[in-house]
Design a protein around this motif. Sequence first.
Motif: not given
Length: 216
Positions: A108-114, A120-126
């Motif tokens: 989990l790279k970031s959590i942004t209120q909208e 919720y932005e998630i990073e995985i293997e390319h």
Amino acid sequence: MFTGLIEEMGEILSVEKGNKALKLKIRCKKVLENAKLGDSIATNGTCLTATELGNDYFTADCMYETVKRTNLKRLKKGDKVNLEKSITLSTPLGGHLVTGDVDCEGVLKSITQEGIAKIYEIEIEHRYMKYIVEKGRVTLDGASLTVMKLGNSTFGVSLIPHTQEMITLGRKKVGDYINVETDLVGKYIERFMNFKDEPEKKSEGMTMEFLLKNGF
């Protein structure tokens, strides 16, 4: 198979670590209704077999492949996990078809209120990004969610307040690990497109055919 619609959040009662294996004991209620020994229960999106059933818990063994691929190895007593019992032919398919076979862990790279929602932005293997499609479905810790944006090695999902309360993603913080299962259809299409019915024959050294083809 599962739908990705979480029935309840269970609580880890104990984690026993063995030789490249884990044994989990999980407190729960809903998934135990009509459950039988040997039933499949998705735990954070990982298909596990119930090896013991109690009035308010079940236990499950995790083999090395499961330990290696998933965030179950990071669990400790008191942690919450998403639970869903396997579907039957009469189960309404409100999410999408989920196998319970986790592809990889995401971070989990970031959590942004909208507005009312959180992104919720998630990073995985390319290498797994080819299976992630904008407005397609992805399974995060067993929850069926819609992909709303894509990056190079990241993707985002959006949760309304109700969903934040009902699944573990709503409790996570930046840096936490999440089980990711990509959509099954894309993996089958890739396999069909790349599979060769007959393996290519390897050259057995210098032959007359080789010499003729190359002007000798």
